[in-house]
Write an enzyme that holds these catalytic residues in place. Structure first.
Site, PDB file in Angstrom:
ATOM      1  N   GLY A  21      19.052  15.365 -17.405  1.00 15.66           N
ATOM      2  CA  GLY A  21      17.921  15.058 -16.539  1.00 15.66           C
ATOM      3  C   GLY A  21      16.611  15.501 -17.151  1.00 15.66           C
ATOM      4  CD  GLU A 180       2.080  13.297  -0.441  1.00 13.70           C
ATOM      5  OE1 GLU A 180       1.679  14.410  -0.818  1.00 13.70           O
ATOM      6  OE2 GLU A 180       3.096  12.757  -0.915  1.00 13.70           O
TER       7      GLU A 180
END
Lengths: 427, 427
Positions: A21, A180
């Site tokens: 990752g 948001e």
């Protein structure tokens, strides 16, 4: 350039650190080991690192994907001890100390698992089709196309019921991403596109934020939750608290109190589930799938494996869980790197301690809330801090001046130039 | 803002101009009618205008889609006599003077058809899957993912035969798009990503440009074709002339002379076919499907219909066909607008005359060829002219300063920051 040496051959065998990752955790681990006498292999199924805190800006047409994503190879191109493989992890053989990917087996001496989290529908996977979540660039462009297409279809239709459904946007989940998204959609409808249509008035669009708990931004102090809610409402967002989602389908959302909301654009910002790492290494997991690690970030009995970022369940020393935010992932990635260096040098490593530098959420183009423990900000000052913080934390993976110019131009123009409906369905 | 009036109601009936397609031709027609006493409806199946001459930059990761695409609504938002509909045209009822779209019937007094062209495989539609063409943003991101994935897969594999196939790129067609693609891929392999890999040497990648004719850039003077070929070769591109493609499949390309080229990344820049407009209006078409129009850009017997841009087959007055380039489309769009104004005023319209301002093709970051009739340029001066010309022609649909900053930054960094592999297959 001539033929290249194989990265493992042609010299003494150095310890091999495999990092799964290339998010904030994995990348910071790799960069912290740049001068270490180790070979590093970073495996990611994507070819880019994503600045996830700004992904909602792509979903709402404020930024382009390339403005918040960066090729992993480019970030690590000058770090000669690091190799990047674009590949999909299928499992880990902890006995043989070997990662199994779609194409090969990679043996490791140390393994850092930083595979992050994805969204979860709490067992209702059929909701995914109707209420996309926001974790990848593809998610963001899908959501962008849904939001923009809703306005386009509303402009074309003569059916007032359909038009109302098309102009109703529901965001599920009152955490930072939900707040948001809801704020940005409201601004898009009320400001950016308001002159663009002839048959509809986009400013009449309804934006609804649904939260199962008693307040939005539950990780913030209650007074900031209240301020954030007031700022959202002044942008025109309706906030529905204490109401869970009971169902999503093509027609809209059904809430726990049996309210039905007719909507063609439902966005999912409610649940997060860790990657499958706990299964790979057969380690205990908490209820959202995170690997339970000790204060050295190791799973039980595996000193050579570190789990960092959203994949790890760890307490901050005071007994509080470390939150799933970018700064925490970066700190854990750096800690894992230093623990490996200590191990190689035969030193003891102090336990991991999370340093909380504060908590920020943005609401609109000029509003935000910020919690720095003693200092709490809201409105425009919080928004300025939020922007500075994002710019600052981009350092190290993209030229700061370029990002500043990009964003300054985007802000000054305020026209969300990335309003493109693209995708498989476009032809 | 309150409820809006319907654009056709509430006042005297004005002539209705329907424009199909918001490329260079359609958009210039609409903008030329901004002060005219007409109502305009622009229909496009996409929500954005595309600056197609730079699409190859998106395909090769130099620019982002949003840098060359602009919402049609935004371009026309202040033009109050223009309405934009995102819809798919299904046909035209010329008797009833009515356009049939997926959602409605739109009657017109004047119709401007500017629906452009797409690529064609000359009847071999099964090649499309293996050799994508470059006409839309989705095409460009597909090609970008194929090019970048080839390097990624070559880095992962241990099979030398597969690695060679992955590092062989074949561009079919030596027109401007093919030349630009081949040059950009060679630069990407030899300069941009050369430090990024550990197991492969990207600079050994083979880039092959295949052209059936005897020279590349056949619409340019022969001396510039030769210069362009030399510039391409100095970038490392092999140019194969006089060799048509006989087949494409998952393993590579077969040429007419029976050469087989093993490649996993084949790009199609060979054939262009006009949109289905000739069928819609039942008009005569040339061999690539373009509507044959008279010197007023009308199909036979249809003074209220204008066909412009790549959809029209028209001669330049000297008997030469007008080329399928952006400046020609713009001139035709403006001509159609002025012919409509003349018609409304009862004036005669002079025949359409194409003004050829020159012909440009870029080859790499610092090389190009330019033909302005008397003046012919190549190398760096041509490249500077090419850039200035593109910047200039962007005016009117995007803020010139912003574009300049965007591109200046992209050029100075020379790192093709938009190197993202995205798409449906990413998860």
């Amino acid at each position: 350039m001539g033929a290249k040496r194989d990265h493992r051959g042609g010299r003494e065998r150095r310890p091999h650190v495999v990092i799964l990752g290339a998010g904030f955790g994995g990348l910071n681990a790799a960069m912290s080991l740049r001068r270490a006498p180790v070979d590093i292999t970073v495996v990611d199924r994507r070819n880019y690192h994503l600045f996830q805190p700004l992904l909602y800006q792509v979903a709402t047409a404020g930024l382009s994907p390339a403005q918040i994503a960066m090729p992993i190879r480019r970030i690590l191109s000058r770090q000669s001890n690091a190799t990047v493989l674009m590949d999909k992890v299928e499992g880990v053989d902890t006995r043989a100390r070997c990662v199994v990917t779609a194409s090969r087996r990679i043996t490791y001496d140390y393994l850092i698992i930083a595979t992050g989290a994805r969204h979860t529908y709490f067992g209702n996977d059929d909701w995914a089709e109707h209420a996309p979540g926001l974790k990848s660039v593809a998610d963001a462009t899908t959501i962008r196309a849904r939001i923009l297409s809703a306005f386009e279809r509303a402009e074309v239709t003569d059916d007032p019921v359909l038009r109302e459904r098309l102009l109703t946007f529901v965001v599920i989940g009152g955490g930072p991403t939900g707040v948001e998204l809801a704020g940005a959609i409201a601004e898009l409808a009320r400001k950016t596109v308001v002159r663009d249509f002839r048959h509809i008035d986009s400013s009449t669009a309804r934006v609804l934020l649904v939260e199962a708990g008693t307040r939005i931004l539950p990780t913030m102090p209650p007074c900031l939750s209240k301020k954030a809610q007031r700022q959202l409402e002044s942008l025109g967002v309706e906030v529905a608290l204490g109401n869970a989602v009971a169902g999503c389908d093509v027609g809209g959302v059904r809430l726990a109190d049996a309210t039905e909301i007719s909507s063609s654009c439902i966005l999912w910002a409610a649940g997060v589930m860790a990657s499958r790492a706990a299964m790979w290494i057969d380690a205990p997991a908490d209820r959202v799938g995170r690997v339970v690690v000790d204060e050295r970030l190791n799973p039980p009995g595996r000193g050579e494996i570190f789990v960092v970022g959203d994949t790890a369940s760890v307490s901050d020393g005071a007994g509080q869980p470390v939150p799933g935010v970018a700064p925490a992932a970066k700190q854990m990635g750096r800690y894992a790197a230093s623990a490996i260096l200590d191990d190689l040098a035969g030193r003891q490593t102090a336990p991991f301690r999370y340093r909380d530098y504060g908590n920020l959420a943005t609401i609109g183009r000029k509003a935000a809330v910020a919690d720095f423990g003693k200092a709490r900000l809201s409105g425009y000052p919080a928004w300025l801090v939020w922007n500075f913080a994002h710019l600052w934390f981009l350092v190290g993976f993209r030229n700061r001046l370029v990002v500043f110019l990009d964003w300054a131009v985007a802000y000054l123009r305020n026209d969300r130039a990335a309003r493109l409906i693209t995708g498989q369905h476009e032809c």
